[in-house]
Scaffold this motif. Structure first.
Motif, PDB file in Angstrom:
ATOM      1  N   ARG A 110       0.881  -1.168   0.000  1.00 24.78           N
ATOM      2  CA  ARG A 110       0.000   0.000   0.000  1.00 24.78           C
ATOM      3  C   ARG A 110       0.920   1.220   0.000  1.00 24.78           C
ATOM      4  O   ARG A 110       1.701   1.406   0.932  1.00 24.78           O
ATOM      5  CB  ARG A 110      -0.906  -0.012   1.232  1.00 24.78           C
ATOM      6  CG  ARG A 110      -1.893   1.117   1.223  1.00 24.78           C
ATOM      7  CD  ARG A 110      -2.916   0.937   2.333  1.00 24.78           C
ATOM      8  NE  ARG A 110      -3.649   2.164   2.510  1.00 24.78           N
ATOM      9  CZ  ARG A 110      -4.857   2.367   2.027  1.00 24.78           C
ATOM     10  NH1 ARG A 110      -5.470   1.419   1.374  1.00 24.78           N
ATOM     11  NH2 ARG A 110      -5.473   3.524   2.220  1.00 24.78           N
ATOM     12  N   LEU A 111       0.820   2.009  -1.065  1.00 24.84           N
ATOM     13  CA  LEU A 111       1.736   3.130  -1.264  1.00 24.84           C
ATOM     14  C   LEU A 111       0.973   4.440  -1.392  1.00 24.84           C
ATOM     15  O   LEU A 111      -0.145   4.475  -1.895  1.00 24.84           O
ATOM     16  CB  LEU A 111       2.563   2.906  -2.534  1.00 24.84           C
ATOM     17  CG  LEU A 111       3.376   1.617  -2.598  1.00 24.84           C
ATOM     18  CD1 LEU A 111       3.925   1.410  -4.001  1.00 24.84           C
ATOM     19  CD2 LEU A 111       4.489   1.631  -1.573  1.00 24.84           C
ATOM     20  N   SER A 112       1.616   5.496  -0.984  1.00 25.47           N
ATOM     21  CA  SER A 112       1.036   6.826  -1.123  1.00 25.47           C
ATOM     22  C   SER A 112       1.237   7.326  -2.550  1.00 25.47           C
ATOM     23  O   SER A 112       2.334   7.215  -3.102  1.00 25.47           O
ATOM     24  CB  SER A 112       1.716   7.785  -0.150  1.00 25.47           C
ATOM     25  OG  SER A 112       1.331   9.113  -0.428  1.00 25.47           O
ATOM     26  N   PRO A 113       0.183   7.904  -3.148  1.00 22.55           N
ATOM     27  CA  PRO A 113       0.337   8.457  -4.501  1.00 22.55           C
ATOM     28  C   PRO A 113       1.353   9.600  -4.553  1.00 22.55           C
ATOM     29  O   PRO A 113       1.886   9.898  -5.611  1.00 22.55           O
ATOM     30  CB  PRO A 113      -1.056   8.969  -4.862  1.00 22.55           C
ATOM     31  CG  PRO A 113      -1.980   8.442  -3.836  1.00 22.55           C
ATOM     32  CD  PRO A 113      -1.175   8.001  -2.663  1.00 22.55           C
ATOM     33  N   THR A 114       1.639  10.212  -3.415  1.00 26.04           N
ATOM     34  CA  THR A 114       2.600  11.323  -3.411  1.00 26.04           C
ATOM     35  C   THR A 114       4.041  10.864  -3.566  1.00 26.04           C
ATOM     36  O   THR A 114       4.921  11.688  -3.787  1.00 26.04           O
ATOM     37  CB  THR A 114       2.471  12.149  -2.111  1.00 26.04           C
ATOM     38  OG1 THR A 114       2.775  11.318  -0.991  1.00 26.04           O
ATOM     39  CG2 THR A 114       1.078  12.736  -1.972  1.00 26.04           C
ATOM     40  N   ARG A 135      11.026  -2.608   5.151  1.00 29.06           N
ATOM     41  CA  ARG A 135      10.578  -2.346   6.525  1.00 29.06           C
ATOM     42  C   ARG A 135       9.246  -3.030   6.816  1.00 29.06           C
ATOM     43  O   ARG A 135       8.826  -3.095   7.956  1.00 29.06           O
ATOM     44  CB  ARG A 135      10.436  -0.838   6.760  1.00 29.06           C
ATOM     45  CG  ARG A 135      11.755  -0.095   6.796  1.00 29.06           C
ATOM     46  CD  ARG A 135      11.586   1.325   7.291  1.00 29.06           C
ATOM     47  NE  ARG A 135      10.630   2.080   6.516  1.00 29.06           N
ATOM     48  CZ  ARG A 135      10.928   2.933   5.526  1.00 29.06           C
ATOM     49  NH1 ARG A 135      12.173   3.100   5.189  1.00 29.06           N
ATOM     50  NH2 ARG A 135       9.989   3.592   4.883  1.00 29.06           N
ATOM     51  N   GLY A 136       8.597  -3.485   5.750  1.00 27.19           N
ATOM     52  CA  GLY A 136       7.318  -4.167   5.925  1.00 27.19           C
ATOM     53  C   GLY A 136       6.206  -3.241   6.364  1.00 27.19           C
ATOM     54  O   GLY A 136       5.275  -3.634   7.055  1.00 27.19           O
ATOM     55  N   GLU A 137       6.272  -1.998   5.946  1.00 29.46           N
ATOM     56  CA  GLU A 137       5.253  -1.033   6.339  1.00 29.46           C
ATOM     57  C   GLU A 137       4.638  -0.385   5.126  1.00 29.46           C
ATOM     58  O   GLU A 137       5.218  -0.377   4.048  1.00 29.46           O
ATOM     59  CB  GLU A 137       5.850   0.046   7.235  1.00 29.46           C
ATOM     60  CG  GLU A 137       6.914   0.885   6.537  1.00 29.46           C
ATOM     61  CD  GLU A 137       7.594   1.872   7.465  1.00 29.46           C
ATOM     62  OE1 GLU A 137       7.756   3.033   7.047  1.00 29.46           O
ATOM     63  OE2 GLU A 137       7.964   1.480   8.568  1.00 29.46           O
ATOM     64  N   ALA A 138       3.476   0.159   5.305  1.00 26.46           N
ATOM     65  CA  ALA A 138       2.824   0.924   4.247  1.00 26.46           C
ATOM     66  C   ALA A 138       3.388   2.333   4.239  1.00 26.46           C
ATOM     67  O   ALA A 138       3.833   2.832   5.268  1.00 26.46           O
ATOM     68  CB  ALA A 138       1.306   0.965   4.467  1.00 26.46           C
TER      69      ALA A 138
END
Length: 141
Positions: A110-114, A135-138
């Motif tokens: 899950r990634l930020s469009p920015t 890092r296993g984080e969004a």
């Protein structure tokens, strides 16, 4: 409505037409006809096991981003430079969101469009996404 679809008589033919247009643009080396399972793995690849080898992930991301730009902006692969700003390829906010969505789906993130604007080159964007994945984080959404 997409141009050219009116020549197809059956509903499934539109999907075949779209696939063939994508193949011509992005992957002309693919064989036709292609087995269904191989086609599904190509269009919706399973998330990569990328925690083991971050450099491979960076290279894979760079390749996928480059392929997206070639296909979306109708550019030959030799025109793609990893350190050129994405905007120089004609990648705007709409195509940037499409790119992020494609990468989310391909890599199970899950990634930020920015991210496209915060990391404005292929090399920087690939490194940023690889770091998020490692890092296993969004990303900050």
């Amino acid at each position: 409505m997409l141009t050219g679809l009116n020549q197809w008589q059956q509903p499934g033919d539109a999907s075949l037409w779209l696939f063939n247009r994508w193949r011509q643009c992005c992957r002309p080396e693919l064989p036709i006809p292609m087995p269904t399972e191989q086609l599904l793995n190509l269009l919706c690849p399973p998330p990569l096991p990328f925690k083991d080898n971050a450099m491979t992930l960076v290279e894979t991301l760079q390749t996928r981003i480059s392929e997206f730009i070639c296909c979306e902006m109708d550019l030959p692969p030799e025109d793609i430079d990893l350190d050129t700003p994405l905007g120089a390829f004609g990648l705007g906010s709409l195509a940037g969101m499409k790119l992020i969505g494609s990468l989310e789906q391909q890599f199970g993130l899950r990634l930020s469009p920015t991210l496209v604007f915060e990391h404005p080159t292929i090399a920087e964007l690939a490194l940023a996404i690889a770091a998020i994945a490692a890092r296993g984080e969004a990303a900050h959404v």
